[in-house]
Design an enzyme around this catalytic site. Sequence first.
Site, PDB file in Angstrom:
ATOM      1  N   GLU A  87       0.842  -1.202   0.000  1.00 49.36           N
ATOM      2  CA  GLU A  87       0.000   0.000   0.000  1.00 49.36           C
ATOM      3  C   GLU A  87       0.882   1.259   0.000  1.00 49.36           C
ATOM      4  OE1 GLU A  87      -3.315   2.030   3.017  1.00 49.36           O
ATOM      5  OE2 GLU A  87      -1.853   0.576   3.762  1.00 49.36           O
ATOM      6  N   CYS A 107      -5.259  -2.564   3.067  1.00 47.92           N
ATOM      7  CA  CYS A 107      -5.063  -2.375   4.512  1.00 47.92           C
ATOM      8  C   CYS A 107      -6.282  -2.792   5.333  1.00 47.92           C
ATOM      9  CB  CYS A 107      -4.690  -0.906   4.770  1.00 47.92           C
ATOM     10  SG  CYS A 107      -4.129  -0.574   6.455  1.00 47.92           S
ATOM     11  N   LYS A 166      -9.604   2.368  -2.648  1.00 50.45           N
ATOM     12  CA  LYS A 166     -10.068   1.816  -1.375  1.00 50.45           C
ATOM     13  C   LYS A 166     -11.457   2.351  -1.040  1.00 50.45           C
ATOM     14  CE  LYS A 166      -8.434   1.304   3.416  1.00 50.45           C
ATOM     15  NZ  LYS A 166      -7.363   1.695   4.356  1.00 50.45           N
TER      16      LYS A 166
END
Length: 548
Positions: free
Chosen positions: A272, A386, A335
């Site tokens: 990430e 994440c 995300k």
Amino acid sequence: MSANTDMWKRSLFSLFSAGLLVLSFPAFDIYPLAWVSFLPLFWSIKGISAFSAFQQGFGAGMVFFLGLLYWLLHAMTVYGHLSFLFSICLLKLLIIYLAFYLGVFCYLIVRLELFECVFFPWLTGMLWVALEYLRGHLLTGFPWEHLGDSQYRWLSFIQGADIGGVYLLSFLIMTANACLFLCLEKKNKTAFFNAAFFLGLFLALLSYGHYKLRFWETKIKHLPHLKIALIQGNIDESKKWDPAFQTATLKTYAELSLKAAAQKPDLLVWPETALPFYFQQPSPFREFVLNLVKQINVPLLTGSPAYEITSQKVKYFNRAYFINKKGRVVDYYDKVHLVPFGEYVPCRCLLKFLPAIAAQQGDFFPGNCLKPLILKKKIPFGVLICFEGIFSEISRQLVQKEASFLVNITNDAWFGRTSAPYQHFSMLVLRAVENRRGIARCANTGFSAFILPTGKITQRSELFKPEVLIGTLPLVEEKTFYMLHGDILAYLCLCGIFINILLFFISPSFFGSTLRILSFVIGMNILITHYLIGILHLNLLVHLKLER
């Protein structure tokens, strides 16, 4: 014994429960303790008022969640640049909110007189799951380390997650605690009947787990596999965004990637925000990355911040770019579930002074499309960035959209050398089992790892060390019962508890109690029948495929 002495003794019991719970989770990983950790808490709330029970549960919750989430202080002070005292205040607010759930749990046990109910163990398990589900969804949700997550190393037990998800595991652990408490406290036929019934259910689940382990171990050998290379750069987060270190960062990833390319992987993965610049902008750094991909002739998945300029403002995104082996950006994923106070600040108009810890320029915005990316024009795979790895529904939706494996890219450098990296990683094991998909996890500072559809961890990197992990994952197409039906167990628990609360307050008389018992018996029959049908359905599909 005076009232004050009695309350002190009860408080010690509840705090002891909190300590046992902390030890059940990573990084301690003494997971068998979860099966007895609530016994002292039950003793501490039996025979007192509902409000006093709430106090005992709330106090235990404060200690438990503080022991679990203490590492947030490190992230807020070191990377959020907040003062130590202000960080303590923010952590305390979160702990109070989370402890409230354990307080309500104890309050309702006493208020609904569950200790006196024939079905105390089962109602207690339902109540716990209902509250866990609410904690995982209210206010954007915080399903960090549900009770079932503590068992991620017990492979035979966690196989049941492909039926009921992590909530099924939580239900069984809490019900076991309540059954044991009832046997030790009452020592009557009802207590032993409940324990015997639970034991039969538990042994059935373990048998199912052993069967599924053997089945998937055999099946995985005959499935097509992909070779994946994970690059753990171990880039210092405090220097990562310094322009003077951007070139050094790219050189680190280039050297490790060239080393990995020698083994000819099908996919290369960087963590990430591995690229400390806006990859979407033309720049020498962008050309360096694209030329590297063309040189090694391997597709690359990498994280980078991104932005979009609108008429009103600039929107920032936490993005994963997919670059094919010819050095062309073919797709990306933004995300969709952001970290509150980490990537954006809720109610920004009221909290203008508060920075988002992981956002470099401003608050991130969520992506508007949860979709798999396509490798080699025919292999869909899901990307979890994440925090998204702890949400069952995100992985489930990606698999519903035909993802044949999952990739989790993350940057746990914020956590330092605390228990957070261990906790964050552990929850991903349940995502693999729930959906029967292999998972490749690539982290900046660790843990990077490969997880099979059985939950078995085949490789795991060390913390804070540059590493290259090369592993294979099977390409799976099968759909699990959990993937098809989701958190139906949690919904049933919510409905069951709501009905019991309603009936208790409408008519706490014998007639009302009878209705509660009847509603519970009917609900349990529906629940057990539902899961038996699910298991038979899965086994039928398996045998049909084997016959083919």
